[in-house]
Design an enzyme around this catalytic site. Structure first.
Site: not given
Ligand code: GLU
Length: 474
Positions: A105
């Protein structure tokens, strides 16, 4: 955030509840739990004649599968603990829904509203360059996506930045997902997380034991829904559930206030209103909630927190009346609140499952980028030709029976076309959400000591991650 414990501590507590029930060595358990590494960058961008310094992070929680995957968030509250907690959730989420990625993240401490589009592009490109230099954006190693405060636009800038730095990488487009379709994105990615919420609830309501567990009955039809946050995820979930499943959006909670209407709120009209007016205040035909800070406590059948983490905490959990909560946001319920809600027999469909639709469709986009071809391109017309052939055969049969019946035009229209990309994406997402729910449900029904979906979800995820270490001999 109203958490007394940090976000990552809260995730750890939830992990521990499940890990206690898994047959796993203490060493492997610890290896799975910890965040492998977090990179912090402080970079300068010249704006308005002055150098401005920004702080950004990219946490890599687990590399048991690569690339690692997870969004990049833009918010002033972004901090290291938060990105590490969110990266951990990505690891467990991907494992649970069989998306072959580790968890990561990123975040940038910024209020996007303070900057012009040109400035945001400069800042994003610079942040991306910092991450690209260290392979923290890379099609085979680390693939970001949108999250709070970012969307297609930012992903397009990131993809373009990567292409400029690595012009000979034939798989360059797979360095980031959530791109606009015109830049290698996939149909249905924007709606994906909200669509996943719809599919998750449909699967929940397919099992009458689950429904009874929450003290509810019947189907989604007529269920009263309270949504917190009408951003991308909350909006799509509310739209699909109200327009396709007969649910009634009775309350919407936003930053500036909350509105309620027993007969239901038109979410498309409310979203346009929010875009034009900056909030829900003044939206006609609804009642404004007198004390919006306690709006989550209003009566409803299903509560969908789709805003941010820590909104249901030790201070308000006891007053939440919803019998069913589906966590569209990451971490909306703290570990302390989770305990209080469990004691009240509130059923929670947990974040790592509920909002996995986003990363699932990101996976499809990544595969599309690596295959360099849109889904359905090879099969669509072939399928259509087959359908036409069946129609002709049926018509010949009808003729031989003295024109006893004819195919209706509506049947023909519905069944003629072969599947295009959006049909295939939705089908893949639906299948993913159903299968993962069924795995969670089986654990909840069969495993001693498991009495809630969250523990079941973590348990499935931990076992899959442990297995992927074991088969490699670790
Ligand atoms: N930000 C989104 C999540 O928390 C999508 C992550 C992604 O598609 O890699 O799942």
């Amino acid at each position: 955030m109203s958490q007394t414990k940090s976000f990552s501590k809260s995730v750890d507590l939830m992990f521990d509840r499940a890990a206690d029930l898994v047959d796993i060595s203490p060493g492997l358990r610890e290896k799975i739990r910890v965040c492998n590494a977090t990179y912090t960058t402080r970079f300068g961008v010249r704006l308005r004649g002055e150098i401005h310094t920004f702080i950004g992070y990219r946490a890599v929680h687990s590399e048991h599968m690569e690339p690692v995957k997870g969004g990049i968030r833009y918010a002033p509250s972004v901090n290291q603990d938060e990105v590490e907690a969110l990266a951990a959730l990505m690891t467990y989420k991907c494992a649970l829904v069989d998306v072959p990625f580790g968890g990561s993240k990123g975040g940038l401490c910024i209020d996007p509203g303070d900057y012009s589009t040109e400035e945001l592009e400069q800042i994003t490109r610079r942040f991306a360059a910092e991450l690209i230099k260290r392979d923290l954006i890379h099609p085979a190693q680390n693939v970001p996506a949108p999250d709070m405060g970012t969307g297609e636009r930012e992903m397009a800038w990131i993809a373009d930045q990567y292409l400029q730095i690595q012009p000979t990488d034939i798989d360059a487009k797979a360095c980031v997902t959530g791109k606009p379709v015109s830049m290698g994105g996939i149909a249905g990615r924007t709606e994906a997380t909200g669509r996943g919420i719809q599919y998750a609830l449909r699967e929940f309501f397919r099992d009458s034991d689950d429904v009874a567990r929450a003290g509810l009955s019947g189907s989604l039809d007529g269920k009263r829904i309270l949504v917190q946050g009408l951003g991308n995820v909350g909006y799509h979930a509310a739209k699909f559930l109200s327009q396709q499943d007969g649910a009634i959006i009775t309350t919407v909670v936003e930053r500036d206030g909350a509105v309620t209407a027993e007969s239901g709120i038109d979410v498309d009209a409310l979203r346009s209103w929010i875009h034009e007016n900056g909030g829900v205040t003044g939206f006609p035909g609804v009642e404004a909630v007198a004390s919006p800070e306690t709006a989550l406590e209003l009566e409803c059948d299903i509560l969908i927190p789709a805003a941010t983490e820590g909104v249901i905490h030790a201070g308000n959990a006891a007053r939440i009346c919803a019998p069913l909560i589906i966590e569209a946001a990451n971490g909306p319920v703290t570990a302390e609140a989770d305990q209080i809600l469990r004691e009240k027999n509130c059923v929670i469909i947990p974040d790592l499952y509920a909002n996995a639709g986003g990363v699932t469709v990101s996976y499809f986009e990544w595969v599309k980028n690596l295959s360099h071809m849109r889904f359905g391109r090879m099969q669509r017309r072939e399928q259509e030709a087959r359908n036409e052939r069946i129609f002709r055969e049926l018509e010949a049969l009808s003729e031989s029976l003295g024109n006893a019946w004819a195919l209706s035009e509506s049947f023909r229209d519905e069944f003629r076309a072969g599947a295009n990309e959006i049909d295939l994406v939705r089908s893949g997402l639906d299948d993913t959400m159903r299968k993962a729910f069924q795995e969670m449900r089986a654990v909840l029904q069969q495993k001693d000591g498991v009495s809630d979906f969250r523990t079941a979800a973590y348990l499935v995820a931990i076992e899959k991650i442990a297995e992927s270490y074991r088969v490699r001999g670790h």
